[in-house]
Design an enzyme around this catalytic site. Structure first.
Site, PDB file in Angstrom:
ATOM      1  N   GLU A 149      -8.406  78.980  40.992  1.00  0.00           N
ATOM      2  CA  GLU A 149      -9.112  78.702  39.743  1.00  0.00           C
ATOM      3  C   GLU A 149      -8.442  79.560  38.677  1.00  0.00           C
ATOM      4  OE1 GLU A 149     -13.278  79.543  40.271  1.00  0.00           O
ATOM      5  OE2 GLU A 149     -13.554  77.846  41.627  1.00  0.00           O
TER       6      GLU A 149
ATOM      7  N   ASN B 272      -1.923  75.871  25.201  1.00  0.00           N
ATOM      8  CA  ASN B 272      -0.510  75.826  24.828  1.00  0.00           C
ATOM      9  C   ASN B 272       0.358  75.941  26.075  1.00  0.00           C
ATOM     10  OD1 ASN B 272      -1.157  75.892  21.991  1.00  0.00           O
ATOM     11  ND2 ASN B 272      -1.561  78.059  22.236  1.00  0.00           N
TER      12      ASN B 272
ATOM     13  N   HIS C 226       3.468  88.081  17.837  1.00  0.00           N
ATOM     14  CA  HIS C 226       2.783  87.135  16.967  1.00  0.00           C
ATOM     15  C   HIS C 226       1.273  87.353  16.957  1.00  0.00           C
ATOM     16  CE1 HIS C 226       6.323  84.382  18.245  1.00  0.00           C
ATOM     17  NE2 HIS C 226       6.676  85.154  17.236  1.00  0.00           N
TER      18      HIS C 226
ATOM     19  N   LYS D 273      -6.406  85.260  23.527  1.00  0.00           N
ATOM     20  CA  LYS D 273      -5.551  84.432  24.380  1.00  0.00           C
ATOM     21  C   LYS D 273      -5.739  84.801  25.846  1.00  0.00           C
ATOM     22  CE  LYS D 273      -1.975  83.890  20.872  1.00  0.00           C
ATOM     23  NZ  LYS D 273      -0.620  84.253  20.444  1.00  0.00           N
TER      24      LYS D 273
ATOM     25  N   TYR E 267      -1.178  79.013  28.152  1.00  0.00           N
ATOM     26  CA  TYR E 267      -2.191  79.916  27.632  1.00  0.00           C
ATOM     27  C   TYR E 267      -3.230  79.202  26.802  1.00  0.00           C
ATOM     28  CZ  TYR E 267       0.970  80.396  23.555  1.00  0.00           C
ATOM     29  OH  TYR E 267       1.785  80.164  22.476  1.00  0.00           O
TER      30      TYR E 267
ATOM     31  N   ASP F 273      11.580  85.857  14.288  1.00  0.00           N
ATOM     32  CA  ASP F 273      11.218  87.094  14.977  1.00  0.00           C
ATOM     33  C   ASP F 273      12.159  88.247  14.638  1.00  0.00           C
ATOM     34  OD1 ASP F 273       9.001  85.945  16.073  1.00  0.00           O
ATOM     35  OD2 ASP F 273       9.884  85.591  18.037  1.00  0.00           O
TER      36      ASP F 273
END
Length: 180
Positions: free
Chosen positions: A30, A50, A63, A73, A133, A166
């Protein structure tokens, strides 16, 4: 319980080890169960999933999204191996500017929960890596921000591959000039 929740040096960041059921056919786990997460202090509604793929030595980050568009997240590496980083960018926090770095991989199947108020990044340690994520907020381009990747000791012995964006992010003290 199908998860082990391990609080990191910055307590709000949590490494999550799922229970893996495997045999000669493969495995099952899970990757998220709302009731278990709430019971362990992670009461977040995820609104966007994502999927990212990167080649060897790619570094993405750091970020974040500016308030009121912040995102928590839940990150996992489904293929390959990465160092995943969460940097505390909450100016009022006692751990402001500190970060947690963990290895996530298809072998260890661990996940990292990163709350709002943190910048996130990762570097690929394998030939390629895929990340899955969940994010609590939807992507808001007007709130998209970053911190220069070199603010972190990545512990790598190669030159990372970076996006143009970046490479040009500001340093932490430039973004939060009011914080010493």
């Amino acid at each position: 319980m199908p998860f082990e929740f391990i609080r990191q040096e910055i307590e709000d960041v949590v490494l999550i080890k799922p229970k893996v059921f495997g045999d000669n056919r493969g495995f099952f786990l899970e990757s998220y169960k709302k009731s278990d997460f709430i019971q362990n202090g992670i009461d977040v509604e995820f609104n966007q999933d994502n999927h990212s793929k990167s080649t060897a030595h790619v570094l993405r980050g750091l970020h974040y999204q500016e308030a009121p568009y912040g995102q928590a997240k839940l990150v996992r590496c489904s293929k390959g191996r990465i160092y995943d980083v969460a940097m505390d960018i909450r100016p009022e926090s006692q751990t402001f500017g500190q970060y947690v770095k963990v290895e996530l991989s298809e072998e260890n199947k661990c996940m990292l929960f990163i709350p709002e108020g943190f910048a996130h990044g990762f570097v690929v340690l394998s030939d390629e890596a895929e990340l899955l994520y969940k994010a609590s907020g939807e992507y808001a381009p007007q709130a998209d921000r970053g911190i220069l990747w070199s603010e972190i000791d990545w512990g790598i012995d190669f030159e990372p591959i970076l996006s143009e964006k970046d490479m040009k992010q500001p340093r932490l003290k430039e973004v939060f000039a009011c914080v010493s």
